[in-house]
Design a protein around this motif. Structure first.
Motif, PDB file in Angstrom:
ATOM      1  N   MET A   1      -7.673 -10.636  38.363  1.00 13.37           N
ATOM      2  CA  MET A   1      -7.575  -9.354  39.058  1.00 13.37           C
ATOM      3  C   MET A   1      -7.462  -9.575  40.563  1.00 13.37           C
ATOM      4  N   PHE A   2      -8.275 -10.518  41.052  1.00 14.65           N
ATOM      5  CA  PHE A   2      -8.283 -10.817  42.475  1.00 14.65           C
ATOM      6  C   PHE A   2      -6.908 -11.329  42.919  1.00 14.65           C
ATOM      7  N   LEU A   3      -6.362 -12.269  42.139  1.00 16.08           N
ATOM      8  CA  LEU A   3      -5.049 -12.816  42.481  1.00 16.08           C
ATOM      9  C   LEU A   3      -3.977 -11.738  42.453  1.00 16.08           C
TER      10      LEU A   3
ATOM     11  N   LEU B   1      -5.015   1.929  39.023  1.00 14.29           N
ATOM     12  CA  LEU B   1      -4.240   1.646  37.820  1.00 14.29           C
ATOM     13  C   LEU B   1      -4.044   0.149  37.650  1.00 14.29           C
ATOM     14  N   GLN B   2      -3.825  -0.536  38.769  1.00 18.69           N
ATOM     15  CA  GLN B   2      -3.651  -1.979  38.674  1.00 18.69           C
ATOM     16  C   GLN B   2      -4.946  -2.635  38.202  1.00 18.69           C
ATOM     17  N   LEU B   3      -6.081  -2.157  38.732  1.00 18.71           N
ATOM     18  CA  LEU B   3      -7.350  -2.719  38.285  1.00 18.71           C
ATOM     19  C   LEU B   3      -7.510  -2.534  36.787  1.00 18.71           C
ATOM     20  N   ILE B   4      -7.234  -1.308  36.320  1.00 17.53           N
ATOM     21  CA  ILE B   4      -7.403  -1.033  34.896  1.00 17.53           C
ATOM     22  C   ILE B   4      -6.462  -1.905  34.070  1.00 17.53           C
TER      23      ILE B   4
ATOM     24  N   THR C   1      -8.589 -15.225  29.573  1.00 22.38           N
ATOM     25  CA  THR C   1      -9.174 -13.988  30.088  1.00 22.38           C
ATOM     26  C   THR C   1     -10.011 -13.327  29.001  1.00 22.38           C
ATOM     27  N   TYR C   2     -10.732 -12.300  29.419  1.00 20.21           N
ATOM     28  CA  TYR C   2     -11.649 -11.630  28.494  1.00 20.21           C
ATOM     29  C   TYR C   2     -10.896 -11.030  27.308  1.00 20.21           C
ATOM     30  N   SER C   3      -9.786 -10.360  27.591  1.00 19.44           N
ATOM     31  CA  SER C   3      -9.021  -9.751  26.501  1.00 19.44           C
ATOM     32  C   SER C   3      -8.451 -10.808  25.569  1.00 19.44           C
ATOM     33  N   LEU C   4      -8.050 -11.921  26.144  1.00 18.44           N
ATOM     34  CA  LEU C   4      -7.529 -13.005  25.316  1.00 18.44           C
ATOM     35  C   LEU C   4      -8.634 -13.519  24.397  1.00 18.44           C
TER      36      LEU C   4
END
Lengths: 290, 307
Positions: free
Chosen positions: B92-94, B234-237, B260-263
């Motif tokens: 997210m930071f990148l 929206l980008q954060l989400i 990542t978490y979703s992965l």
């Protein structure tokens, strides 16, 4: 109006030398950006036309030294592209019909029919916008399994209209159609169904075509979800098939790989260039969703 | 003789109207019915099931078994989960520092173009229509040790970069790829907003002696502030949920650097076949994201009230 002629910069600014130079730098950056946008697309195209040894040569060259159009034939024969293409189009067609019928009816009812508890019903639909899809991706899969829909097209068609975002777009559009139109029809004895099918749908063609582009790009792009839902080769849509057999493939010559990628990439690009106006407008609508 | 008829006539129509209204509502509800059924069946049921399943072990053969909070305990004891959270935050930071400002800058620059603006718009949006799988195929080659980027680097005399296999580069490479693909749509949204700013304001500011950068800083940017905030959210989400390019290009590697978490949710479900834990991970994510979504809803409403 003269004031329309200027942007952030005025004609006075252009006369200063430093500003002129700065503006040229900005233009150079934009040109570089445009180049970097077009370069990969053209690379794919040209790499698909090179001999395999040339694609693998280092450093790479942009234009092919010999033109091998037979790569495309080899790519076409490498896997059963027409079947996958048919699957993608099946998914797109079914999704579109479901969206038009189910969401169109619901949007029309919410917008024009003033049923009691309308706000509560609308809220019931809209609240789903705020639940991020990847939080229920697993139960969604299990749910399809429980319903016995895995490996069927219905697994795409039925949930296709479970989209609060499309409903929102449709309702907003239908809100803009004048009430008088429907009142006149009703006086002439038209039923609600006739009002919907003979007036609302034809008048909503602009929004449906915008939605069609969204639905098309989802059907064409989505590779991950179909790879979970479909199990058999003969049912994979194009994107999933390309992922499984081209991206993950080990022994596939690079030039053939690029030829296939180009063939997969061209239809959406052509659709985009043809329907540019609709897409740009849809983007403004969809801007809220991103 | 005439009078009762005259009295009963409005009554009649009243009855008729009532019946008519009832009928009208019947079709109104009938129109809503298919959508309601589908929303329940394919959105609400999975969402509820996710919460229920997070307390069960899912076994397709033996049947589900209630295990209480065991799934959640597994999550908190799994070091991969923390790696996933860390990687998601890093991602997210990148995305923010590499990707977020690009469309704003280009929107302002392109709004100044007098000629070829349409062409530039189309070109900038072009990558958006390239299917994701093609994107992966293309960029895997670009990032290849013998690909064009390393070709340029070698010719310039510097060392090659292992974009995908180097642990510290892999996530950055993915973000650059996604920025390349997605910045066009953001740019067009900003561009519309920038172009709708009344030109007179710049005129007035210029007469008051404001330079170009002060005009941008005090007029252009404040005018699109609401939009910037909205797209930021929206980008954060969107980025909290990112996993597809990580999965397709690197499968979470090298050495879990792009896990990542979703992965992790996907991996728990489809490689470890532990659907219960995967559902529990989803529920936890929902709890965190719910706040963000509410914020977006409020902003959206504000925007709607304004326009």
């Amino acid at each position: 109006m003269k004031s329309v002629d200027r942007g952030i910069l005025s004609s006075y600014d252009y006369r200063k030398k430093t500003n002129k130079l700065g503006f040229l730098v900005v233009i150079a950056v934009i040109v570089a950006m445009v180049g970097s946008m077009l370069y990969p697309v053209l690379t794919a195209l040209f790499n698909g036309l090179k001999a395999n040894t040339e694609v693998n040569s280092f450093p790479p060259r942009f234009l092919p030294s010999e033109w091998h159009f037979d790569n495309y034939e080899a790519g076409w024969n490498f896997m059963n592209l027409p079947v996958f293409l048919k699957n993608t189009l099946m998914i797109f067609g079914g999704n579109m019909i479901m969206t038009v019928v189910v969401l169109g009816l619901a949007a029309f009812s919410l917008s024009k029919l003033n049923v009691p508890y309308q706000r509560a019903i609308y809220f019931f639909f809209m609240i789903t916008l705020f639940i991020p899809p990847s939080t229920y991706i697993i139960p969604n899969f299990l749910n399809l399994k429980d319903l016995g829909l895995l490996n069927t097209y219905a697994a795409f068609w039925l949930p296709a209209s479970a989209s609060a975002f499309y409903l929102l777009l449709l309702k907003n559009f239908i809100d803009g159609i004048h009430h008088e139109m429907f009142e006149a029809a009703r006086i002439d004895g038209a039923s609600d169904w006739k009002c919907f099918s003979l007036i609302a749908v034809p008048l909503s063609i602009p929004i449906f075509s915008t939605l069609a582009i969204f639905v098309f790009s989802t059907a064409w792009n989505d590779w991950f979800w179909p790879s979970l839902v479909m199990h058999s080769d003969s049912k994979y849509p194009l994107a999933t098939a390309v992922y499984k057999y081209v991206i993950s493939a080990q022994r596939l010559n690079l030039n053939i790989r690029f030829a296939i990628l180009t063939m997969v990439m061209l239809p959406p690009i052509l659709v985009f260039l043809t329907f540019q106006k609709f897409i740009m407008r849809g983007l403004q609508l969809g801007g809220v969703k991103g | 003789m005439n009078q009762p008829a005259a009295v009963s006539k409005p009554l009649d129509t009243q009855v008729q109207r009532k019946a008519g209204r009832w009928k009208k509502h019947v079709s109104g509800y009938l129109f809503l019915l298919p959508a309601a059924i589908i929303f329940i069946l394919f959105l609400w049921v999975p969402i509820t099931k996710g919460i229920i399943y997070s307390f069960y072990t899912i076994d397709f053969v033996k049947g589900n078994e209630f295990v209480g909070l065991d799934n959640y305990k597994t999550i908190f004891n799994d070091p991969d989960v923390w790696i996933g959270v860390k990687n998601t935050l890093y991602y997210m930071f990148l995305c923010l520092i590499i990707g977020f400002w690009v469309p704003i800058l280009f929107a302002i620059a392109i709004s100044e173009l007098r000629r070829f603006q349409g062409f530039v718009r189309v070109a900038a949006y072009l990558p958006n229509v390239i299917p994701a799988v093609v994107l992966y195929g293309l960029w895997r080659w670009f990032y290849d040790p013998v690909g064009p980027i390393n070709g340029v680097l070698t010719q310039a005399g510097s060392d090659q970069i292992a974009f995908l296999t180097n642990k510290s580069w892999s996530m950055i490479s993915l973000v650059i790829m996604e920025t390349w693909q997605q910045f066009g749509s953001g740019m067009l949204i900003y561009l519309a907003a920038v172009l709708s700013i009344p030109r007179d304001w710049y005129e007035a500011a210029e007469i008051d002696g404001a330079g170009i950068f002060r005009r941008i800083w005090h007029i252009t940017l404040p005018s699109i502030r609401g939009l910037v905030l909205l797209l930021f959210l929206l980008q954060l989400i969107a980025t909290t949920q990112g996993f597809q390019s990580q999965l397709a290009l690197l499968d979470g590697g090298p050495n879990k650097a792009t896990l990542t978490y979703s992965l992790l949710i996907v991996k728990y479900a489809f490689t470890r076949l532990d659907y219960g834990v995967a559902s529990a991970l989803g529920v936890l994510m929902f709890l965190v994201l719910g706040g963000l979504a509410l914020l977006q809803f409020k902003l959206n409403n504000k925007g709607a009230a304004k326009s």
